[in-house]
Write a protein that holds these residues in place. Structure first.
Motif, PDB file in Angstrom:
ATOM      1  N   LYS A 136      40.171  41.649  33.293  1.00  0.00           N
ATOM      2  CA  LYS A 136      41.230  41.664  32.280  1.00  0.00           C
ATOM      3  C   LYS A 136      42.478  40.922  32.740  1.00  0.00           C
ATOM      4  N   ILE A 137      42.600  40.691  34.055  1.00  0.00           N
ATOM      5  CA  ILE A 137      43.720  39.898  34.555  1.00  0.00           C
ATOM      6  C   ILE A 137      43.228  38.673  35.326  1.00  0.00           C
ATOM      7  N   GLY A 138      41.932  38.390  35.229  1.00  0.00           N
ATOM      8  CA  GLY A 138      41.404  37.200  35.870  1.00  0.00           C
ATOM      9  C   GLY A 138      41.275  37.285  37.379  1.00  0.00           C
ATOM     10  N   THR A 139      41.014  38.461  37.915  1.00  0.00           N
ATOM     11  CA  THR A 139      40.905  38.641  39.368  1.00  0.00           C
ATOM     12  C   THR A 139      39.750  37.804  39.926  1.00  0.00           C
ATOM     13  N   LYS A 140      40.029  37.085  41.020  1.00  0.00           N
ATOM     14  CA  LYS A 140      39.040  36.196  41.628  1.00  0.00           C
ATOM     15  C   LYS A 140      38.342  36.819  42.834  1.00  0.00           C
ATOM     16  N   LEU A 141      39.001  37.731  43.528  1.00  0.00           N
ATOM     17  CA  LEU A 141      38.435  38.335  44.741  1.00  0.00           C
ATOM     18  C   LEU A 141      38.891  39.779  44.842  1.00  0.00           C
TER      19      LEU A 141
ATOM     20  N   LEU B 165      34.966  48.298  38.335  1.00  0.00           N
ATOM     21  CA  LEU B 165      35.965  47.508  39.046  1.00  0.00           C
ATOM     22  C   LEU B 165      36.037  46.094  38.478  1.00  0.00           C
ATOM     23  N   LEU B 166      34.880  45.464  38.328  1.00  0.00           N
ATOM     24  CA  LEU B 166      34.848  44.104  37.808  1.00  0.00           C
ATOM     25  C   LEU B 166      35.369  44.043  36.370  1.00  0.00           C
TER      26      LEU B 166
ATOM     27  N   TRP C  61      44.350  53.114  39.856  1.00  0.00           N
ATOM     28  CA  TRP C  61      45.130  52.437  38.829  1.00  0.00           C
ATOM     29  C   TRP C  61      44.288  51.326  38.205  1.00  0.00           C
ATOM     30  N   THR C  62      44.717  50.841  37.042  1.00  0.00           N
ATOM     31  CA  THR C  62      44.047  49.705  36.414  1.00  0.00           C
ATOM     32  C   THR C  62      44.717  48.410  36.838  1.00  0.00           C
ATOM     33  N   HIS C  63      43.972  47.328  36.775  1.00  0.00           N
ATOM     34  CA  HIS C  63      44.519  46.023  37.143  1.00  0.00           C
ATOM     35  C   HIS C  63      45.622  45.584  36.190  1.00  0.00           C
ATOM     36  N   GLU C  64      45.459  45.861  34.915  1.00  0.00           N
ATOM     37  CA  GLU C  64      46.500  45.483  33.956  1.00  0.00           C
ATOM     38  C   GLU C  64      47.818  46.192  34.256  1.00  0.00           C
ATOM     39  N   ASP C  65      47.752  47.491  34.517  1.00  0.00           N
ATOM     40  CA  ASP C  65      48.982  48.245  34.779  1.00  0.00           C
ATOM     41  C   ASP C  65      49.660  47.779  36.061  1.00  0.00           C
ATOM     42  N   GLU C  66      48.867  47.564  37.119  1.00  0.00           N
ATOM     43  CA  GLU C  66      49.464  47.157  38.391  1.00  0.00           C
ATOM     44  C   GLU C  66      50.019  45.738  38.323  1.00  0.00           C
TER      45      GLU C  66
ATOM     46  N   MET D 265      49.748  42.832  28.586  1.00  0.00           N
ATOM     47  CA  MET D 265      50.407  41.680  29.198  1.00  0.00           C
ATOM     48  C   MET D 265      49.809  40.396  28.636  1.00  0.00           C
ATOM     49  N   ASN D 266      50.662  39.407  28.427  1.00  0.00           N
ATOM     50  CA  ASN D 266      50.242  38.126  27.902  1.00  0.00           C
ATOM     51  C   ASN D 266      49.271  37.446  28.867  1.00  0.00           C
ATOM     52  N   SER D 267      48.070  37.091  28.365  1.00  0.00           N
ATOM     53  CA  SER D 267      47.078  36.471  29.236  1.00  0.00           C
ATOM     54  C   SER D 267      47.544  35.129  29.768  1.00  0.00           C
ATOM     55  N   GLU D 268      48.477  34.481  29.085  1.00  0.00           N
ATOM     56  CA  GLU D 268      48.994  33.209  29.571  1.00  0.00           C
ATOM     57  C   GLU D 268      49.747  33.385  30.884  1.00  0.00           C
ATOM     58  N   ILE D 269      50.290  34.571  31.112  1.00  0.00           N
ATOM     59  CA  ILE D 269      51.042  34.822  32.340  1.00  0.00           C
ATOM     60  C   ILE D 269      50.089  34.933  33.515  1.00  0.00           C
ATOM     61  N   TYR D 270      49.098  35.827  33.420  1.00  0.00           N
ATOM     62  CA  TYR D 270      48.231  35.981  34.581  1.00  0.00           C
ATOM     63  C   TYR D 270      47.259  34.836  34.729  1.00  0.00           C
TER      64      TYR D 270
END
Length: 270
Positions: free
Chosen positions: A54-59, A48-49, A237-242, A1-6
């Motif tokens: 990879k999608i910039g998760t904050k919490l 997990l971290l 699941w992975t964060h990128e896939d979800e 997935m394009n990093s600009e999106i997330y």
């Protein structure tokens, strides 16, 4: 997935599992066996971290489930320690319907600074609306601790959506997060009995891989987009896939942001 999106979003993962390193691999394998799914990840905090970054998760709402009462105190202490080490973790404790001292369990959760309780009736083998479980909800409601509860599974009846509705009926002030869009594999039942209930919210974890795009959008619409949270159910699941599955639903930027973090912030008063 394009990093600009997330990169445009503040992303919270409101459903993630972690385990102590010495048991993490076995725990992950056992979860995979329980659901008949291959598990690519491993439920350690570092993994997990790594996945979430990879999608910039904050919490991350992190939790673990006590499959026997003797595990309760150790699990709660572990979750609290991991939250101290990782400020991006938002910890939920656990208890069990067969605990000999539910009040002590809830007091420990409060004293450790954890923010809620995670239950998995299928793993823990108790009916979610049993008199024993009601003792947990009474204490939680009094302590103003929200409940994250696994819902649904065609193989079992412990966490049927109807039982979640019964919890709400008897404890209307208890804040409930009904996992997996209210009913893993039992989404039709969940829609019938959980839509429109006050103080009940829904995470989308372990749902988007199984539902059609149209059905997922329909369910979120029935529950109210403002009542739904993004969750990954790591290490399932992975964060990128979800994230990719969720973005493909086609909600607007504003709607995505509400589900990614805004709704959860409002629900827990962050």
């Amino acid at each position: 997935m394009n990093s600009e999106i997330y990169g445009e979003y503040e992303i919270f993962d409101t459903h993630a599992h972690i385990f102590p390193e010495k048991i993490a691999e076995n725990a992950t394998v056992n979860i995979g066996r329980f659901y008949g799914l291959h598990m690519d990840g491993c439920g350690m905090s570092g993994r997990l971290l790594e996945s979430g970054r990879k999608i910039g998760t904050k919490l991350y709402l992190v939790c673990s489930t006590a499959t026997s009462p003797k595990q309760i105190s150790a699990i709660n202490s572990f979750i609290a320690k991991e939250c101290e080490l990782h400020p991006e973790f938002y910890g939920f404790g656990t208890t069990h319907a067969d605990s000999e001292d539910l009040e002590a369990d809830i007091n420990q959760i409060v004293e450790l600074g954890l923010h809620g309780v995670k239950l998995h009736p299928d793993f823990q083998e108790f009916n979610a609306d049993s008199p024993k479980a009601f003792g947990i909800y009474e204490l939680m409601q009094a302590a103003k601790l929200p409940l994250l509860i696994h819902c649904g599974d065609n193989r079992y009846d412990y966490s049927a959506p109807e039982r979640i509705a019964a919890i709400h009926k008897n404890f209307p002030d208890l804040k409930i997060i009904a996992a997996h869009l209210g009913g893993y594999q039992r989404w039709d039942d969940a829609e019938k009995c959980l839509a429109g209930l006050e103080n009940v919210r829904f995470d989308v974890s372990s749902s988007l891989a199984f539902l059609s795009r149209e059905r997922a959008v329909e369910l979120i619409g029935r529950y109210g987009l403002e009542n739904c949270f993004f969750g990954v159910d790591f290490p399932m699941w992975t964060h990128e896939d979800e994230l990719e599955r969720f973005i493909s639903l086609g909600f607007t930027h504003e709607e995505n942001q509400r589900i990614f973090s805004g709704n959860f912030r409002e629900f827990v008063g962050m």
